[in-house]
Design an enzyme around this catalytic site. Structure first.
Site, PDB file in Angstrom:
ATOM      1  N   PHE A 199      28.110  69.176 -60.579  1.00  0.00           N
ATOM      2  CA  PHE A 199      29.292  70.043 -60.596  1.00  0.00           C
ATOM      3  C   PHE A 199      29.405  70.750 -59.257  1.00  0.00           C
ATOM      4  O   PHE A 199      28.436  71.340 -58.781  1.00  0.00           O
ATOM      5  CB  PHE A 199      29.180  71.074 -61.737  1.00  0.00           C
ATOM      6  CG  PHE A 199      29.369  70.423 -63.081  1.00  0.00           C
ATOM      7  CD1 PHE A 199      28.363  69.660 -63.648  1.00  0.00           C
ATOM      8  CD2 PHE A 199      30.567  70.540 -63.760  1.00  0.00           C
ATOM      9  CE1 PHE A 199      28.522  69.016 -64.868  1.00  0.00           C
ATOM     10  CE2 PHE A 199      30.754  69.908 -64.983  1.00  0.00           C
ATOM     11  CZ  PHE A 199      29.735  69.147 -65.539  1.00  0.00           C
ATOM     12  N   ALA A 200      30.606  70.678 -58.676  1.00  0.00           N
ATOM     13  CA  ALA A 200      30.834  71.347 -57.390  1.00  0.00           C
ATOM     14  C   ALA A 200      32.153  72.092 -57.523  1.00  0.00           C
ATOM     15  O   ALA A 200      33.208  71.625 -57.098  1.00  0.00           O
ATOM     16  CB  ALA A 200      30.882  70.325 -56.265  1.00  0.00           C
ATOM     17  N   VAL A 201      32.082  73.247 -58.173  1.00  0.00           N
ATOM     18  CA  VAL A 201      33.288  74.023 -58.473  1.00  0.00           C
ATOM     19  C   VAL A 201      33.399  75.175 -57.470  1.00  0.00           C
ATOM     20  O   VAL A 201      32.391  75.822 -57.154  1.00  0.00           O
ATOM     21  CB  VAL A 201      33.229  74.550 -59.929  1.00  0.00           C
ATOM     22  CG1 VAL A 201      34.486  75.350 -60.262  1.00  0.00           C
ATOM     23  CG2 VAL A 201      33.070  73.389 -60.905  1.00  0.00           C
ATOM     24  N   LYS A 255      33.466  77.242 -54.177  1.00  0.00           N
ATOM     25  CA  LYS A 255      32.817  77.103 -52.866  1.00  0.00           C
ATOM     26  C   LYS A 255      31.588  76.193 -52.904  1.00  0.00           C
ATOM     27  O   LYS A 255      31.068  75.814 -51.862  1.00  0.00           O
ATOM     28  CB  LYS A 255      32.404  78.485 -52.356  1.00  0.00           C
ATOM     29  CG  LYS A 255      33.594  79.365 -52.010  1.00  0.00           C
ATOM     30  CD  LYS A 255      33.113  80.707 -51.476  1.00  0.00           C
ATOM     31  CE  LYS A 255      34.276  81.634 -51.200  1.00  0.00           C
ATOM     32  NZ  LYS A 255      33.811  83.008 -50.943  1.00  0.00           N
ATOM     33  N   TYR A 256      31.112  75.856 -54.102  1.00  0.00           N
ATOM     34  CA  TYR A 256      29.931  74.991 -54.196  1.00  0.00           C
ATOM     35  C   TYR A 256      30.200  73.577 -53.688  1.00  0.00           C
ATOM     36  O   TYR A 256      29.277  72.796 -53.507  1.00  0.00           O
ATOM     37  CB  TYR A 256      29.399  74.944 -55.640  1.00  0.00           C
ATOM     38  CG  TYR A 256      28.508  76.100 -56.005  1.00  0.00           C
ATOM     39  CD1 TYR A 256      28.967  77.410 -55.951  1.00  0.00           C
ATOM     40  CD2 TYR A 256      27.185  75.909 -56.417  1.00  0.00           C
ATOM     41  CE1 TYR A 256      28.162  78.478 -56.288  1.00  0.00           C
ATOM     42  CE2 TYR A 256      26.369  76.970 -56.757  1.00  0.00           C
ATOM     43  CZ  TYR A 256      26.858  78.246 -56.686  1.00  0.00           C
ATOM     44  OH  TYR A 256      26.044  79.302 -57.028  1.00  0.00           O
ATOM     45  N   ASP A 290      23.597  72.525 -55.483  1.00  0.00           N
ATOM     46  CA  ASP A 290      23.131  73.300 -54.321  1.00  0.00           C
ATOM     47  C   ASP A 290      21.680  72.927 -54.020  1.00  0.00           C
ATOM     48  O   ASP A 290      20.796  73.786 -53.934  1.00  0.00           O
ATOM     49  CB  ASP A 290      23.282  74.807 -54.579  1.00  0.00           C
ATOM     50  CG  ASP A 290      22.633  75.258 -55.865  1.00  0.00           C
ATOM     51  OD1 ASP A 290      22.717  74.524 -56.868  1.00  0.00           O
ATOM     52  OD2 ASP A 290      22.014  76.342 -55.879  1.00  0.00           O
ATOM     53  N   TYR A 312       8.074  79.301 -62.716  1.00  0.00           N
ATOM     54  CA  TYR A 312       7.266  79.722 -63.875  1.00  0.00           C
ATOM     55  C   TYR A 312       6.159  78.744 -64.247  1.00  0.00           C
ATOM     56  O   TYR A 312       5.643  78.789 -65.341  1.00  0.00           O
ATOM     57  CB  TYR A 312       8.194  79.950 -65.095  1.00  0.00           C
ATOM     58  CG  TYR A 312       9.220  81.012 -64.803  1.00  0.00           C
ATOM     59  CD1 TYR A 312       8.893  82.365 -64.911  1.00  0.00           C
ATOM     60  CD2 TYR A 312      10.485  80.665 -64.346  1.00  0.00           C
ATOM     61  CE1 TYR A 312       9.816  83.342 -64.588  1.00  0.00           C
ATOM     62  CE2 TYR A 312      11.421  81.639 -64.018  1.00  0.00           C
ATOM     63  CZ  TYR A 312      11.075  82.970 -64.140  1.00  0.00           C
ATOM     64  OH  TYR A 312      11.989  83.934 -63.812  1.00  0.00           O
ATOM     65  N   GLU A 366      20.720  77.265 -69.550  1.00  0.00           N
ATOM     66  CA  GLU A 366      19.284  77.067 -69.329  1.00  0.00           C
ATOM     67  C   GLU A 366      18.479  77.632 -70.513  1.00  0.00           C
ATOM     68  O   GLU A 366      17.481  77.044 -70.930  1.00  0.00           O
ATOM     69  CB  GLU A 366      18.859  77.741 -68.023  1.00  0.00           C
ATOM     70  CG  GLU A 366      17.421  77.487 -67.637  1.00  0.00           C
ATOM     71  CD  GLU A 366      17.087  78.048 -66.274  1.00  0.00           C
ATOM     72  OE1 GLU A 366      17.283  77.329 -65.276  1.00  0.00           O
ATOM     73  OE2 GLU A 366      16.641  79.217 -66.199  1.00  0.00           O
TER      74      GLU A 366
HETATM   75  C1  UD2 Z   1      19.851  78.584 -62.370  1.00  0.00           C
HETATM   76  C2  UD2 Z   1      19.622  77.133 -62.676  1.00  0.00           C
HETATM   77  C3  UD2 Z   1      20.959  76.493 -63.010  1.00  0.00           C
HETATM   78  C4  UD2 Z   1      21.579  77.174 -64.214  1.00  0.00           C
HETATM   79  C5  UD2 Z   1      21.720  78.656 -63.928  1.00  0.00           C
HETATM   80  C6  UD2 Z   1      22.086  79.354 -65.213  1.00  0.00           C
HETATM   81  C7  UD2 Z   1      17.829  75.885 -61.537  1.00  0.00           C
HETATM   82  C8  UD2 Z   1      17.219  75.579 -60.235  1.00  0.00           C
HETATM   83  N1  UD2 Z   1      18.995  76.552 -61.482  1.00  0.00           N
HETATM   84  O1  UD2 Z   1      20.501  78.493 -61.101  1.00  0.00           O
HETATM   85  O2  UD2 Z   1      20.823  75.135 -63.290  1.00  0.00           O
HETATM   86  O3  UD2 Z   1      20.782  76.953 -65.342  1.00  0.00           O
HETATM   87  O4  UD2 Z   1      20.496  79.242 -63.448  1.00  0.00           O
HETATM   88  O5  UD2 Z   1      22.675  80.540 -64.970  1.00  0.00           O
HETATM   89  O6  UD2 Z   1      17.310  75.554 -62.544  1.00  0.00           O
HETATM   90  N2  UD2 Z   1      28.273  75.875 -59.958  1.00  0.00           N
HETATM   91  C9  UD2 Z   1      29.475  75.561 -59.277  1.00  0.00           C
HETATM   92  N3  UD2 Z   1      30.243  76.585 -58.832  1.00  0.00           N
HETATM   93  C10 UD2 Z   1      29.919  77.896 -59.001  1.00  0.00           C
HETATM   94  C11 UD2 Z   1      28.718  78.212 -59.671  1.00  0.00           C
HETATM   95  C12 UD2 Z   1      27.911  77.175 -60.128  1.00  0.00           C
HETATM   96  O7  UD2 Z   1      29.798  74.395 -59.103  1.00  0.00           O
HETATM   97  O8  UD2 Z   1      30.696  78.771 -58.554  1.00  0.00           O
HETATM   98  C13 UD2 Z   1      27.450  74.761 -60.472  1.00  0.00           C
HETATM   99  C14 UD2 Z   1      26.691  74.071 -59.350  1.00  0.00           C
HETATM  100  O9  UD2 Z   1      26.508  72.715 -59.691  1.00  0.00           O
HETATM  101  C15 UD2 Z   1      25.371  74.811 -59.360  1.00  0.00           C
HETATM  102  C16 UD2 Z   1      25.167  75.034 -60.862  1.00  0.00           C
HETATM  103  O10 UD2 Z   1      26.483  75.272 -61.374  1.00  0.00           O
HETATM  104  O11 UD2 Z   1      24.363  74.019 -58.757  1.00  0.00           O
HETATM  105  C17 UD2 Z   1      24.233  76.190 -61.223  1.00  0.00           C
HETATM  106  O12 UD2 Z   1      24.721  77.400 -60.691  1.00  0.00           O
HETATM  107  P1  UD2 Z   1      23.850  78.273 -59.690  1.00  0.00           P
HETATM  108  O13 UD2 Z   1      23.188  77.343 -58.736  1.00  0.00           O
HETATM  109  O14 UD2 Z   1      24.674  79.353 -59.122  1.00  0.00           O
HETATM  110  O15 UD2 Z   1      22.814  78.893 -60.662  1.00  0.00           O
HETATM  111  P2  UD2 Z   1      21.356  79.446 -60.279  1.00  0.00           P
HETATM  112  O16 UD2 Z   1      21.060  79.215 -58.847  1.00  0.00           O
HETATM  113  O17 UD2 Z   1      21.204  80.832 -60.778  1.00  0.00           O
END
Ligand code: UD2
Length: 297
Positions: A65-67, A69-70, A157, A180, A247
């Site tokens: 998913f690339a929604v 700015k991702y 990311d 963890y 998650e």
């Molecule tokens: C953690 C988890 C993630 C998810 C999240 C739950 C890992 C390493 N990361 O990452 O999988 O479970 O917690 O809250 O396990 N995305 C978009 N646009 C956005 C926001 C998110 O495309 O504006 C997509 C994108 O593919 C991203 C994924 O959602 O890689 C997870 O979002 P995150 O990376 O911001 O979440 P993060 O880093 O807290």
């Protein structure tokens, strides 16, 4: 003669040590209490495994998913996947984005392809993580079944740095969260409110798995996505959102439905973390990002 024998002995010892070191790890757990392998570097033979699955001509789907700015992370994700992810296999990447016009141009090897699925923009970042399960379920039901053998659902990311291949295949596959893997289960950030369907009571739990990478065969992942989505939606109707969104639901699901293969944190490291002794290779890792700048709010 003595010199020759000494040389021969040294060579034999070195060879034996190599074999021992190659196919065993004593510093980490390599099997779960329910007898699923925990995959670490040094516990498998890459060429042999690839050969086994190549013969079966398996196909692998990837969702990413690339929604918003991702979208900026997609180029590196795709380019490094070409270098390290199931090289030589049939791979089909499904990109879900609200910005199809910004799709990077990445050359893909023969047998590999990419399809874009347009999705609406999101107002809250939590929405994206919540909707992923629904879209994965629909993709499997409407497009992938029957025909595709395995699926992996990965965070965008991130980048690949090392081989990720047939050693990761299994019917239900989870990755131990890099933050963890040395923590006692009492310290896992599970959802702890009994009102949520992701609730994990104190004392329960095997590993803390990450939401950023999971997979398996299509039937298993469809069931996982459907269950997590239904539980997430039922929670939402009652005004509760699990601590770590999907998650948390994934962790509850994997507690009740034990994964058949567990991948070590080599399969999802985090760039901001210094490399630890047990991590002999980083295969895939999350890049450092500025949450405040990159998320919708
Ligand atoms: C953690 C988890 C993630 C998810 C999240 C739950 C890992 C390493 N990361 O990452 O999988 O479970 O917690 O809250 O396990 N995305 C978009 N646009 C956005 C926001 C998110 O495309 O504006 C997509 C994108 O593919 C991203 C994924 O959602 O890689 C997870 O979002 P995150 O990376 O911001 O979440 P993060 O880093 O807290």
């Amino acid at each position: 003669n003595t010199l020759l024998f000494a040389r021969w002995l040294t060579a034999a010892v070195v060879f034996a040590l190599r074999v021992l070191c190659f196919l065993s790890r004593t510093d980490v757990a390599t099997v779960t209490p329910w007898l699923a392998p925990v995959v670490w570097e040094g516990t498998f033979e890459p060429e042999l495994l690839d050969g086994v699955y190549r013969q079966k001509n398996v196909s692998i789907a990837v969702t990413v998913f690339a929604v918003g700015k991702y979208i900026r992370f997609l180029k590196d994700f795709l380019e490094t996947a070409e270098q390290h992810f199931f090289v030589g296999f049939k791979v089909h990447v499904y990109v879900f984005t609200d910005r199809p016009a910004e799709l990077p141009k990445v050359e893909m090897a023969a047998g590999r392809q990419l399809t874009v699925h347009p999705v609406p923009a999101a107002k809250r970042w939590q929405e994206i993580s919540a909707r992923r399960m629904e879209m994965i379920q629909r993709l499997i039901e409407e497009t992938l079944l029957p025909g595709t053998d395995f699926i992996f659902c990965l965070d965008v990311d991130s980048k690949f740095h090392g081989r990720w291949g047939a050693e990761s295949l299994g019917s239900l596959v989870a990755v131990v969260h890099p933050g963890y893997y040395k923590t006692e289960r009492g310290g896992f950030p599970y959802e702890r409110r009994p009102a949520s369907r992701a609730y994990m009571a104190p004392g329960l739990g095997d590993f803390y798995y990450c939401g950023g990478a999971f997979g398996g065969d299509l039937h298993e992942v469809r069931l996982l996505a459907k269950t997590c989505r239904e539980n997430f939606e039922a929670d939402a109707k009652e005004g509760i959102e699990a601590a770590w969104q999907e998650e948390s639901h994934l962790n509850r699901y994997m507690w009740l439905n034990k994964p058949s293969k567990v991948l070590s944190p080599e399969f999802l490291w985090q760039d901001f973390k210094p490399r630890e002794r047990e991590i002999h290779v980083v295969r895939f890792s999350g890049v450092v990002k500025n949450y405040a700048e990159i998320r919708p709010n």
